[in-house]
Every structure is written in structure tokens, then in C-alpha cells.
Write an enzyme that holds these catalytic residues in place. Structure first.
Site, PDB file in Angstrom:
ATOM      1  N   GLU A  37       0.874  -1.167   0.000  1.00 21.63           N
ATOM      2  CA  GLU A  37       0.000   0.000   0.000  1.00 21.63           C
ATOM      3  C   GLU A  37       0.916   1.223   0.000  1.00 21.63           C
ATOM      4  OE1 GLU A  37      -2.655   0.399   3.344  1.00 21.63           O
ATOM      5  OE2 GLU A  37      -3.460   2.274   2.532  1.00 21.63           O
ATOM      6  N   ARG A 263       5.694 -12.640   9.559  1.00 22.38           N
ATOM      7  CA  ARG A 263       6.381 -11.418   9.176  1.00 22.38           C
ATOM      8  C   ARG A 263       7.736 -11.339   9.869  1.00 22.38           C
ATOM      9  NH1 ARG A 263       2.883  -7.303   9.266  1.00 22.38           N
ATOM     10  NH2 ARG A 263       4.347  -5.650   9.750  1.00 22.38           N
ATOM     11  N   LYS A 273       4.973   0.877   9.228  1.00 17.68           N
ATOM     12  CA  LYS A 273       4.998   2.171   8.544  1.00 17.68           C
ATOM     13  C   LYS A 273       4.455   3.266   9.447  1.00 17.68           C
ATOM     14  CE  LYS A 273       3.196   0.271   4.795  1.00 17.68           C
ATOM     15  NZ  LYS A 273       2.663  -0.008   3.460  1.00 17.68           N
TER      16      LYS A 273
HETATM   17  P1  ATP Z   1       3.223  -2.054   7.992  1.00 14.92           P
HETATM   18  O1  ATP Z   1       2.683  -2.978   9.030  1.00 14.92           O
HETATM   19  O2  ATP Z   1       4.658  -1.770   8.096  1.00 14.92           O
HETATM   20  O3  ATP Z   1       2.419  -0.814   7.817  1.00 14.92           O
HETATM   21  P2  ATP Z   1       1.841  -3.314   5.880  1.00 14.92           P
HETATM   22  O4  ATP Z   1       1.658  -4.775   6.029  1.00 14.92           O
HETATM   23  O5  ATP Z   1       0.695  -2.450   6.138  1.00 14.92           O
HETATM   24  O6  ATP Z   1       3.120  -2.887   6.660  1.00 14.92           O
HETATM   25  P3  ATP Z   1       1.842  -3.329   3.054  1.00 14.92           P
HETATM   26  O7  ATP Z   1       2.174  -2.214   2.150  1.00 14.92           O
HETATM   27  O8  ATP Z   1       0.436  -3.772   3.133  1.00 14.92           O
HETATM   28  O9  ATP Z   1       2.381  -2.943   4.476  1.00 14.92           O
HETATM   29  O10 ATP Z   1       2.783  -4.552   2.777  1.00 14.92           O
HETATM   30  C1  ATP Z   1       3.055  -5.078   1.521  1.00 14.92           C
HETATM   31  C2  ATP Z   1       3.419  -6.510   1.691  1.00 14.92           C
HETATM   32  O11 ATP Z   1       4.551  -6.651   2.535  1.00 14.92           O
HETATM   33  C3  ATP Z   1       2.286  -7.286   2.323  1.00 14.92           C
HETATM   34  O12 ATP Z   1       2.102  -8.481   1.600  1.00 14.92           O
HETATM   35  C4  ATP Z   1       2.771  -7.555   3.717  1.00 14.92           C
HETATM   36  O13 ATP Z   1       2.263  -8.774   4.169  1.00 14.92           O
HETATM   37  C5  ATP Z   1       4.288  -7.575   3.554  1.00 14.92           C
HETATM   38  N1  ATP Z   1       4.955  -7.189   4.788  1.00 14.92           N
HETATM   39  C6  ATP Z   1       4.747  -6.076   5.522  1.00 14.92           C
HETATM   40  N2  ATP Z   1       5.494  -6.074   6.638  1.00 14.92           N
HETATM   41  C7  ATP Z   1       6.209  -7.228   6.615  1.00 14.92           C
HETATM   42  C8  ATP Z   1       7.177  -7.815   7.492  1.00 14.92           C
HETATM   43  N3  ATP Z   1       7.542  -7.229   8.625  1.00 14.92           N
HETATM   44  N4  ATP Z   1       7.686  -9.016   7.146  1.00 14.92           N
HETATM   45  C9  ATP Z   1       7.316  -9.618   5.998  1.00 14.92           C
HETATM   46  N5  ATP Z   1       6.422  -9.115   5.132  1.00 14.92           N
HETATM   47  C10 ATP Z   1       5.872  -7.931   5.427  1.00 14.92           C
HETATM   48 MG    MG Z   2      -1.032  -3.649   4.929  1.00 14.72          MG
END
Ligand code: ATP
Ligand code: MG
Length: 563
Positions: A37, A263, A273
């Protein structure tokens, strides 16, 4: 071959794909996607997901898409879209012509919503957000049906069309999937799939005032693209039922398999983020690319090579259980890469002036020094040696304790690639008693580092010639947080309380060997005995050279492993 690029480490998803391929489950190549996102910069946790998705596609002759999951206009913007592309590319992956945006599918997703309504599987609900929450029930109690649940298809079509046409204020209605208010999985209790939201979208502008919810848009985007394996993190485990429900209810041709993995969590870092935005916006760090940040742009600026990140991601493996990886392992991977890939040069961070009394005033001699002891291909350069030199201030002690083997009054040491020198006397500031300079003698017979009479010294010091050295600022970094789990305070203390006040130290009087005057921004070096450093890409310029310390030489991970 280094120890980190051995056989692949445990990755259960790899085995799922191998099984699928053996069973000829697909009549086409496998397809994965990385679906960020665009509401912040990517971090090292995303790198795990990127390496996994692009890595599996490459390994099994498939392809991986980059798709922006841009269904929430209020938090998303173009700066993030651009930084994400730069970061994925920097990590070494290529989506070729497969750059997609969920927002490109808004019309199709809307049509799917209409289909659900027509099948009697979605309804417009006019309860307030609070009421919807109350009706939802809890983990232990079932929910209650909304009074709007039995609206007719015609009523729902009329209301949904008018939602799209902007006839209602934000929040007046939502479109909900008609599933089961008593489901033990709360996600399945008639989740909202569309809401009214008047916000300008970074791509569709003001064309839409209704937006699909993540759970609805995500599975449909996967399906539209023809994804085979939809890999996501564990927090979406409960959402898998909804993912499958939507695709089954619509009877779409492509129904990807959602697979969840744990994760990445890292000690001394917050990988979220939202929390990173807090650090940036409140000025705790200098922007997203601050070298202390676990953002991809931060670690890039810090000097971490992309190969080291990929290696790290392979090494930590992919599992179903959450765990926290030690930052020392990441640093170990970086060090392992830099140990082989960087030229070794000399830099003095805290200079102490020394005068070689028996060296002629105007003489300079050039001593050949290889860039890497084990790699002749890196070549060598010539180092100027002259009467006045700098050594590291803490390589000298007036009154050394037992185990200090470096320079001290009356003691002889070797200067790297040069001569033996002996400390004859010190000059101190009369007032403060601070040592201002040392007077030494050198032994011309020891050129290149050995004595013909076989006498030994116990230390080899790095040094630079005072007249030839160039000035630079060097920034030393430590962990951004004082505790390994900044989020882990039992009493709920905010993570920002644990910011390390000493995480950045700027040394402004460093002296470097002259060769480094031409160091390009981003180039990496080992400063002998001090660690790995890279030229800062933001603050370094022709008139002011700035280096970041990427990692120290000391390998905490190796120590942890031995324990
Ligand atoms: P954050 O929790 O940092 O805001 P998010 O999951 O909201 O991250 P996205 O932009 O939705 O961020 O993530 C894109 C992809 O990266 C998703 O498929 C998510 O599952 C993966 N992802 C995010 N954080 C991690 C992590 N710590 N380890 C592995 N994969 C991750
Ligand atoms: Mg997300």
C-alpha cells in the site's frame, strides 16, 4: 562461496509450489505479486516479502507483479509510489511490464460488487459505524443481523448506484457481504466491502466517492491478474475465509491460493509504517532515509548492499510462526558481503599528530598498498609517507595497562604498509595536560613492515600523512533504540521513550588517505581496523566529504553463534 549462499534455508512455501508444479495444478507459469500500500516507505520487513515473491517466481520460471494496493485514498501518495519502485529495483528485482494498481481495477471491482448484489450476496447497510460495531458481537458472542439485511436486490441496486453517484454523505451507507453474523470467524460477519469516502485519489482523482475495502479489492485484484500464489503475512490468516468466499461467490475463473507466512521482526527496530511515520514526522530521525531507520532507503544510504539484504532474507527462511530476528544477523550478512567486496583504505577518525624526527623535512615517499589482502584484482595504490603523520588518538596511551599493545612512550609499533616507529616523547598542553603531539623515530630498514634483524612488534596501526590527507566528516551510528524490543514494554510505555540519544555521533575532524578525494557518493570501503563506511549520498558534495559507518568490524553474530 560464502557461508550464507549455501543451500536454501527452510521455506515451506517453496515446497507448496514444488507440489503444485508436480501435480500440474496450473496450465501456465506461476505468478506471485508484491502488493504494497503506498502509504509509507518500505522497510526491511517488506524486503522479506519482496525477496520471497520475486525470488519464488524466478526460481520456478514464473513471474511476479508489482501491484499498488491503493484503495485508501486518504493515506496514499505519489512520493510513496515512487520510493517503493526505487526500493524494489534497488533490491535487484524487475517487474518488467507488470506494474499494476488496484485503482486501475475500480470499475471491474464495482461490477463485481453489483454481481454480488444481484446474486443476493451483498446488501447496503445504513447502520452507523458504531451500530455496526455493536451488531458485530464479540469473539465469544455471535453478532446480530442488521435491519437492512433483507433489503431486496432492487433496493440494494438503487442505493448502491446512488452511493456511487454521490447522493449520500460519507458514512451514510456501506455495502456489506451477506455471509453469516454468527460465524465463529468475526471477519465473516457481513464485512463491509464498499464505503463512501470523499477523498481525492492519487490516480483516479475525484472520479470515485466510494472505495472498495481492502479484503474485497485484494482478492479480486489477485484474480484479475491471474495470480497463482497470493503470499501474505500471518495477520491475514482469518481473512483467508473471506478471500475465498468472495472469489467463490462470484465464481471467477482464477482463484489464487492465499498462503500466510510469519512477518519479519527485528531487534532494535520498529517495522511498521505507522511508527516509522511517527519517527519522521516528529523529527526523531532525519527523514525516511535516515541511516538509522530500518527503511530500505535508510539501509541503502547507510551502505548496506542489496546482495546482503537478499542473502539475509534467504537465511532467515520462511515459517508459519512469528519470531524476532537478531539485528546482529543482518549486520553479519552485511559484513560478510563487504569483507569481500570493498577496498581497504586508511582513515583516521580522531587524529593525533606525530612527527618523525629522523625523517627529512621535505621528503615524501610512496609506499605501495594493496586494496585487498586476498584479492589482487582490486589492485593497489601508493600511499604518501612523510615526516608528519596522523594516527588514531586512542592508539596511544601514556600509561598503558597490561594488555594495551599499541603505542606508548618508548614503545615500537608498525605502521601499516610502512615502517616501524618508536615513540620518543610527548608534547602536552601545559594547561590541560592533553597530549598534543608525539615525537617518534622511524627505522628506514623496516620499509614494508618487517625488521631485517627479526625483531617483532605487537601492534600495527593505521595512519595517514598529514600534508596529503583530506578532511571528512564521519557519522557513527548505533541502534536507534536502547532496548531490543522497543515495543515490548510491559506497562505499555511508548516505543519512542526508548530512542537511543547516542544513536548518531558526528566526527568532523577525520583525516583520510588522499585516494578518497575521488570517492563517489554511495561507494563503500573498509577503513582498516575501524569498520565499513560509505560515502553519504545526501550530504556529501565536492567540498565536503561525508561518510557513514555502515557496520563495525566486530561481529556480534559470530559471538552469539559460539555461545
Ligand atoms: P506495515 O505494518 O509496516 O504498515 P503493511 O503490512 O501495512 O506494513 P503493506 O504495504 O500492506 O504494508 O505490505 C506489503 C506486503 O509486505 C504485504 O504483503 C505484507 O504482508 C508484507 N509485509 C509487511 N510487513 C512485513 C514484514 N515485517 N515481514 C514480511 N512481510 C511484510
Ligand atoms: Mg497492509
Amino acid at each position: 562461496m560464502t557461508s550464507t549462499d549455501q543451500s536454501p534455508s527452510a521455506n515451506f512455501i517453496r515446497y507448496i509450489i514444488i507440489d503444485d508444479l508436480q501435480a500440474h495444478k496450473y496450465d501456465r507459469q506461476i505468478m506471485t505479486r508484491f502488493p504494497p500500500e503506498p502509504n509509507g516507505y518500505l522497510h526491511i520487513g517488506h524486503a522479506k516479502s519482496i525477496c520471497l515473491n520475486f525470488g519464488l517466481a524466478a526460481e520456478f520460471a514464473g513471474v511476479c507483479n508489482l501491484r499498488f494496493d491503493d484503495t485508501n485514498p486518504s493515506r496514499e501518495n505519489i512520493e510513496y509510489v515512487e520510493s517503493i519502485q526505487e526500493d524494489v529495483r534497488w533490491l535487484g528485482f524487475d517487474w518488467e511490464n507488470r506494474l499494476h494498481y488496484a485503482s486501475d481495477y475500480f470499475e471491474q471491482i464495482y461490477d463485481y460488487a453489483v454481481q454480488l448484489i444481484q446474486k443476493g450476496k451483498a446488501y447496503v447497510c445504513s447502520l452507523s459505524a458504531d451500530e455496526i460495531r455493536q451488531y458485530r458481537g464479540t469473539l465469544t458472542e455471535p453478532g446480530k443481523d442488521s435491519p437492512c439485511r433483507n433489503r431486496t436486490v432492487e433496493e440494494n441496486m438503487d442505493l448502491f448506484t446512488r452511493m456511487r453517484n454521490g447522493e449520500f454523505p460519507d458514512g451514510a451507507h456501506v455495502l456489506r457481504a451477506k455471509i453469516d453474523m454468527a460465524s465463529s470467524n468475526v471477519v465473516m460477519r457481513d464485512p463491509a466491502i464498499y464505503r463512501i469516502r470523499r477523498a481525492s485519489h492519487h490516480r483516479t482523482g475525484d472520479k470515485w466517492c466510494i472505495y472498495p475495502m481492502y479484503d474485497f479489492a485484494h482478492c479480486l485484484s489477485d484474480s484479475i491478474e491471474g495470480i497463482t500464489h497470493s503470499i501474505c503475512t500471518l495477520e491475514f490468516e482469518n481473512n483467508r475465509a473471506l478471500y475465498d468466499w468472495v472469489l467463490d461467490a462470484l465464481g471467477v475463473a482464477c482463484h489464487p491460493q492465499q498462503i500466510e507466512f510469519a512477518r519479519l521482526n527485528l531487534t532494535y527496530a520498529v517495522l511498521s509504517k505507522r511508527k516509522m511515520i511517527e519517527l519522521v514526522e516528529n523529527g526523531y530521525v532525519n527523514g525516511w532515509s535516515d541511516p538509522r531507520m530500518p527503511s530500505i532507503s535508510g539501509i541503502r544510504r547507510r551502505g548496506y548492499p542489496p546482495e546482503a539484504i537478499r542473502n539475509f532474507c534467504e537465511r532467515i527462511g520462511v515459517a508459519k510462526r512469528d519470531s524476532t530476528v537478531d539485528m546482529a544477523l543482518l549486520e553479519h550478512c552485511v559484513r560478510e558481503n563487504l569483507n569481500e567486496s570493498t577496498p581497504r583504505v586508511m582513515a583516521v577518525l580522531n587524529p593525533l599528530r606525530i612527527v618523525i624526527d629522523n625523517y627529512p623535512e621535505d621528503q615524501v615517499e610512496w609506499l605501495e598498498a594493496p586494496y585487498h589482502p586476498d584479492n589482487q584484482q582490486m589492485g593497489s595504490r601508493n600511499l604518501p609517507f612523510s615526516r608528519v603523520l596522523y594516527i588514531e588518538a586512542d592508539d596511544f596511551m601514556e600509561d598503558p595497562p597490561k594488555k594495551f599493545y599499541r603505542l606508548a612512550p618508548g614503545r615500537e609499533v608498525r605502521l601499516r604498509y610502512a615502517f616501524y616507529i618508536k615513540c620518543e616523547r610527548m608534547i602536552k598542553d601545559e594547561q590541560t595536560g592533553e597530549i598534543q603531539e608525539l615525537h617518534c623515530t622511524y627505522d628506514p630498514e623496516t620499509r614494508g613492515g618487517g625488521a631485517p634483524d627479526g625483531r617483532k612488534v605487537k601492534a600495527t596501526l593505521h595512519w595517514v600523512s598529514a600534508d596529503h590527507a583530506i578532511g571528512a566528516e564521519v557519522r557513527l551510528y548505533d541502534h536507534l533504540f536502547t532496548r531490543p524490543d522497543p515495543d515490548g514494554a510491559k506497562d505499555g510505555t511508548d516505543f519512542k521513550t526508548f530512542i537511543n540519544p547516542d544513536s548518531l555521533k558526528k566526527l568532523t575532524a577525520c583525516r583520510l588517505e588522499p585516494e578518497l578525494a575521488n570517492a563517489a557518493p554511495g561507494s563503500r570501503y573498509q577503513f582498516e581496523r575501524l569498520g565499513y563506511f560509505c560515502v553519504d549520498t545526501v550530504d556529501s558534495c565536492e567540498t565536503a566529504l561525508v561518510f557513514n559507518r555502515t557496520v563495525t568490524l566486530k561481529d556480534e553474530w559470530a559471538k552469539i553463534q559460539k555461545k
